[in-house]
Design a protein around this motif. Structure first.
Motif, PDB file in Angstrom:
ATOM      1  N   TYR A   1     -29.228   3.303  -6.871  1.00 14.72           N
ATOM      2  CA  TYR A   1     -30.166   3.349  -7.985  1.00 14.72           C
ATOM      3  C   TYR A   1     -31.361   4.179  -7.597  1.00 14.72           C
ATOM      4  N   PRO A   2     -31.477   5.397  -8.031  1.00 16.32           N
ATOM      5  CA  PRO A   2     -30.537   6.045  -8.938  1.00 16.32           C
ATOM      6  C   PRO A   2     -29.237   6.385  -8.210  1.00 16.32           C
ATOM      7  N   LEU A   3     -28.162   6.378  -8.939  1.00 17.48           N
ATOM      8  CA  LEU A   3     -26.862   6.679  -8.367  1.00 17.48           C
ATOM      9  C   LEU A   3     -26.846   8.118  -7.876  1.00 17.48           C
ATOM     10  N   SER A   4     -26.303   8.334  -6.683  1.00 27.44           N
ATOM     11  CA  SER A   4     -26.289   9.677  -6.092  1.00 27.44           C
ATOM     12  C   SER A   4     -25.279  10.560  -6.826  1.00 27.44           C
TER      13      SER A   4
ATOM     14  N   PHE B   1     -41.472   2.369  -9.366  1.00 26.73           N
ATOM     15  CA  PHE B   1     -40.059   2.164  -9.647  1.00 26.73           C
ATOM     16  C   PHE B   1     -39.433   1.179  -8.658  1.00 26.73           C
ATOM     17  N   ASN B   2     -39.685   1.372  -7.351  1.00 27.89           N
ATOM     18  CA  ASN B   2     -39.108   0.482  -6.348  1.00 27.89           C
ATOM     19  C   ASN B   2     -39.646  -0.941  -6.472  1.00 27.89           C
ATOM     20  N   LEU B   3     -40.896  -1.060  -6.878  1.00 29.64           N
ATOM     21  CA  LEU B   3     -41.469  -2.390  -7.113  1.00 29.64           C
ATOM     22  C   LEU B   3     -40.712  -3.096  -8.249  1.00 29.64           C
TER      23      LEU B   3
ATOM     24  N   PHE C   1     -36.649  -5.818 -12.477  1.00 30.57           N
ATOM     25  CA  PHE C   1     -37.128  -5.434 -13.802  1.00 30.57           C
ATOM     26  C   PHE C   1     -37.471  -6.643 -14.671  1.00 30.57           C
ATOM     27  N   CYS C   2     -38.071  -7.665 -14.063  1.00 35.68           N
ATOM     28  CA  CYS C   2     -38.526  -8.806 -14.854  1.00 35.68           C
ATOM     29  C   CYS C   2     -39.878  -9.301 -14.342  1.00 35.68           C
TER      30      CYS C   2
ATOM     31  N   MET D   1     -32.618  -3.385  -1.474  1.00 39.46           N
ATOM     32  CA  MET D   1     -32.803  -2.463  -2.595  1.00 39.46           C
ATOM     33  C   MET D   1     -31.464  -1.904  -3.064  1.00 39.46           C
ATOM     34  N   GLN D   2     -30.554  -1.619  -2.138  1.00 42.17           N
ATOM     35  CA  GLN D   2     -29.218  -1.162  -2.533  1.00 42.17           C
ATOM     36  C   GLN D   2     -28.509  -2.250  -3.334  1.00 42.17           C
ATOM     37  N   ALA D   3     -28.626  -3.493  -2.878  1.00 39.04           N
ATOM     38  CA  ALA D   3     -27.982  -4.610  -3.589  1.00 39.04           C
ATOM     39  C   ALA D   3     -28.571  -4.770  -4.990  1.00 39.04           C
TER      40      ALA D   3
END
Length: 194
Positions: free
Chosen positions: A34-37, A93-95, A101-102, A166-168
């Motif tokens: 995320y974002p997908l490579s 974004f990373n936060l 996203f909630c 973060m990957q998960a």
């Protein structure tokens, strides 16, 4: 492809509209979830011609050059392993991704902003350990007061996430377009249901 071609994947949605190529590291894992490579098909073909990637899946469509016909790659694997970053950059974004996203006060989704748990007016700093995603109503309600003063609680305490976390989290938010040829490579290391 200026810079390091292996990690400089394109994030411009307009360039990825038609036939994006999923870019996998040499261990067959996506460089990023995320974002997908993703690369535009033009970059994937260029990398294949320059022998920087191996094509493992293709679309049915073809493109022509003056001397050759190429099937458009849908999945490419880097020939050289790229060591994943261990440090997660502190960005808005990373936060939001860390907090899924909630809002960390009420759990609402959408219209997010960020909030300092210990307000800056009271000496709070802008860091992973003091900033959370918050919806506008909760952020306004809290203002520059402490959680105790307004009777609010955090869903979970803020902390610096690891790259693996973060990957998960990124896997939970797939992009709008997922080609069927990508599925075997996106979730192969996910835990199977018993």
């Amino acid at each position: 492809m200026d810079g390091d071609f292996r990690t400089n994947f394109v994030r411009d949605p307009a360039a990825l509209k038609h036939f994006p190529s999923l870019v996998l590291n040499a261990d067959y894992r996506p460089l990023s979830y995320y974002p997908l490579s993703l690369w535009p098909w033009q970059e994937a073909i260029k990398a294949a011609v320059l022998d920087r990637v191996q094509i493992v899946a293709e679309y049915d469509e073809t493109v022509r050059s003056q001397r050759a016909v190429f099937r458009i790659p849908s999945v490419v694997v880097l020939k050289e392993f790229v060591r994943p970053q261990k440090r997660v950059a502190f960005t808005r974004f990373n936060l939001f991704l860390r907090d899924e996203f909630c809002c960390q006060y009420c759990g609402a989704r959408g219209d997010l902003t960020f909030d300092h748990v210990v307000p800056r007016a009271r000496g709070g700093v802008t860091s992973w350990q003091n900033v959370v995603a918050a919806c506008s109503p909760c952020n306004l309600r809290k203002g520059s007061k402490t959680l105790r003063q307004v009777g609010m609680q955090l869903r979970r305490p803020p902390r610096q996430p690891s790259a693996e976390e973060m990957q998960a989290h990124g896997r939970k938010f797939p992009p709008n377009f997922l080609h069927e040829s990508w599925m075997d490579y996106l979730y192969w290391d996910a835990e199977l249901d018993a």
